[in-house]
Design a protein around this motif. Structure first.
Motif, mmCIF file in Angstrom:
data_model
loop_
_atom_site.group_PDB
_atom_site.id
_atom_site.type_symbol
_atom_site.label_atom_id
_atom_site.label_comp_id
_atom_site.label_asym_id
_atom_site.label_seq_id
_atom_site.Cartn_x
_atom_site.Cartn_y
_atom_site.Cartn_z
ATOM 1 N N LYS A 1 34.328 -32.873 38.143
ATOM 2 C CA LYS A 1 33.889 -31.769 39.004
ATOM 3 C C LYS A 1 34.695 -30.503 38.761
ATOM 4 O O LYS A 1 34.352 -29.453 39.260
ATOM 5 C CB LYS A 1 34.009 -32.180 40.471
ATOM 6 N N ASN A 2 35.747 -30.590 37.981
ATOM 7 C CA ASN A 2 36.583 -29.432 37.686
ATOM 8 C C ASN A 2 36.080 -28.638 36.489
ATOM 9 O O ASN A 2 36.724 -27.689 36.084
ATOM 10 C CB ASN A 2 38.025 -29.871 37.432
ATOM 11 N N TRP A 3 34.958 -29.026 35.903
ATOM 12 C CA TRP A 3 34.421 -28.375 34.718
ATOM 13 C C TRP A 3 33.152 -27.608 35.053
ATOM 14 O O TRP A 3 32.392 -27.986 35.938
ATOM 15 C CB TRP A 3 34.097 -29.401 33.637
ATOM 16 N N ALA A 4 32.902 -26.527 34.314
ATOM 17 C CA ALA A 4 31.676 -25.743 34.468
ATOM 18 C C ALA A 4 31.101 -25.476 33.081
ATOM 19 O O ALA A 4 31.840 -25.276 32.116
ATOM 20 C CB ALA A 4 31.966 -24.419 35.160
ATOM 21 N N LYS A 5 29.790 -25.474 32.994
ATOM 22 C CA LYS A 5 29.124 -25.139 31.740
ATOM 23 C C LYS A 5 28.867 -23.635 31.744
ATOM 24 O O LYS A 5 28.181 -23.111 32.609
ATOM 25 C CB LYS A 5 27.806 -25.902 31.630
ATOM 26 N N VAL A 6 29.453 -22.935 30.775
ATOM 27 C CA VAL A 6 29.341 -21.482 30.691
ATOM 28 C C VAL A 6 28.417 -21.141 29.531
ATOM 29 O O VAL A 6 28.620 -21.604 28.405
ATOM 30 C CB VAL A 6 30.727 -20.834 30.484
ATOM 31 N N ILE A 7 27.406 -20.339 29.809
ATOM 32 C CA ILE A 7 26.460 -19.899 28.782
ATOM 33 C C ILE A 7 26.614 -18.389 28.643
ATOM 34 O O ILE A 7 26.447 -17.655 29.614
ATOM 35 C CB ILE A 7 25.015 -20.266 29.157
ATOM 36 N N ARG A 8 26.934 -17.960 27.429
ATOM 37 C CA ARG A 8 27.184 -16.545 27.192
ATOM 38 C C ARG A 8 26.235 -16.021 26.118
ATOM 39 O O ARG A 8 26.037 -16.672 25.091
ATOM 40 C CB ARG A 8 28.620 -16.359 26.722
ATOM 41 N N ALA A 9 25.661 -14.846 26.351
ATOM 42 C CA ALA A 9 24.828 -14.200 25.336
ATOM 43 C C ALA A 9 25.746 -13.429 24.395
ATOM 44 O O ALA A 9 26.580 -12.640 24.836
ATOM 45 C CB ALA A 9 23.828 -13.255 25.982
ATOM 46 N N VAL A 10 25.595 -13.675 23.090
ATOM 47 C CA VAL A 10 26.426 -13.025 22.079
ATOM 48 C C VAL A 10 25.514 -12.249 21.140
ATOM 49 O O VAL A 10 24.581 -12.810 20.569
ATOM 50 C CB VAL A 10 27.243 -14.080 21.289
ATOM 51 N N LYS A 11 25.783 -10.962 20.989
ATOM 52 C CA LYS A 11 24.967 -10.120 20.129
ATOM 53 C C LYS A 11 25.513 -10.136 18.707
ATOM 54 O O LYS A 11 26.703 -9.916 18.481
ATOM 55 C CB LYS A 11 24.948 -8.688 20.649
ATOM 56 N N SER A 12 24.645 -10.392 17.745
ATOM 57 C CA SER A 12 25.032 -10.402 16.343
ATOM 58 C C SER A 12 25.192 -8.967 15.846
ATOM 59 O O SER A 12 24.323 -8.122 16.059
ATOM 60 C CB SER A 12 23.961 -11.115 15.518
ATOM 61 N N GLU A 13 26.309 -8.697 15.198
ATOM 62 C CA GLU A 13 26.535 -7.358 14.648
ATOM 63 C C GLU A 13 25.622 -7.077 13.471
ATOM 64 O O GLU A 13 25.225 -5.941 13.225
ATOM 65 C CB GLU A 13 27.992 -7.219 14.222
ATOM 66 N N LYS A 14 25.263 -8.125 12.743
ATOM 67 C CA LYS A 14 24.462 -7.975 11.534
ATOM 68 C C LYS A 14 22.991 -7.667 11.846
ATOM 69 O O LYS A 14 22.410 -6.738 11.298
ATOM 70 C CB LYS A 14 24.562 -9.262 10.717
ATOM 71 N N THR A 15 22.384 -8.456 12.735
ATOM 72 C CA THR A 15 20.953 -8.313 13.005
ATOM 73 C C THR A 15 20.640 -7.665 14.349
ATOM 74 O O THR A 15 19.539 -7.182 14.557
ATOM 75 C CB THR A 15 20.264 -9.687 12.981
ATOM 76 N N GLY A 16 21.592 -7.682 15.263
ATOM 77 C CA GLY A 16 21.349 -7.125 16.593
ATOM 78 C C GLY A 16 20.678 -8.107 17.537
ATOM 79 O O GLY A 16 20.405 -7.778 18.683
ATOM 80 N N ALA A 17 20.390 -9.309 17.062
ATOM 81 C CA ALA A 17 19.738 -10.325 17.888
ATOM 82 C C ALA A 17 20.779 -11.032 18.756
ATOM 83 O O ALA A 17 21.955 -11.111 18.401
ATOM 84 C CB ALA A 17 19.027 -11.339 17.007
ATOM 85 N N TYR A 18 20.338 -11.533 19.886
ATOM 86 C CA TYR A 18 21.225 -12.274 20.780
ATOM 87 C C TYR A 18 21.093 -13.772 20.545
ATOM 88 O O TYR A 18 20.002 -14.285 20.339
ATOM 89 C CB TYR A 18 20.895 -11.970 22.244
ATOM 90 N N THR A 19 22.214 -14.450 20.575
ATOM 91 C CA THR A 19 22.238 -15.907 20.551
ATOM 92 C C THR A 19 23.029 -16.356 21.772
ATOM 93 O O THR A 19 23.745 -15.559 22.381
ATOM 94 C CB THR A 19 22.907 -16.455 19.280
ATOM 95 N N PHE A 20 22.890 -17.601 22.123
ATOM 96 C CA PHE A 20 23.565 -18.109 23.310
ATOM 97 C C PHE A 20 24.592 -19.144 22.911
ATOM 98 O O PHE A 20 24.315 -20.051 22.150
ATOM 99 C CB PHE A 20 22.542 -18.697 24.286
ATOM 100 N N ARG A 21 25.791 -19.000 23.447
ATOM 101 C CA ARG A 21 26.892 -19.922 23.179
ATOM 102 C C ARG A 21 27.190 -20.679 24.471
ATOM 103 O O ARG A 21 27.416 -20.070 25.507
ATOM 104 C CB ARG A 21 28.119 -19.148 22.728
#
Length: 54
Positions: free
Chosen positions: A16-36
């Motif tokens: 219960k001490n853990w959380a799942k964190v989802i972050r949007a990361v923008k690619s410098e090369k293409t400008g597209a977002y991916t999720f980590r």
């Protein structure tokens, strides 16, 4: 794959001490977002989000 992580954490006493964190990361090369997705301790969530793309 995420289901395996969640299933594994449910067997641990302090899961219960853990959380799942989802972050949007923008690619410098293409400008597209991916999720980590990462599992982070609840105490460290704000620090993790403040650090950027590490």
């Amino acid at each position: 794959m995420a289901k395996k992580v969640v299933a594994t954490l449910k067997t641990v006493e302090n899961a219960k001490n853990w959380a799942k964190v989802i972050r949007a990361v923008k690619s410098e090369k293409t400008g597209a977002y991916t999720f980590r997705e990462e599992m982070v301790l609840l105490d460290k969530v704000q620090d993790y989000l403040a650090t950027g793309n590490k």
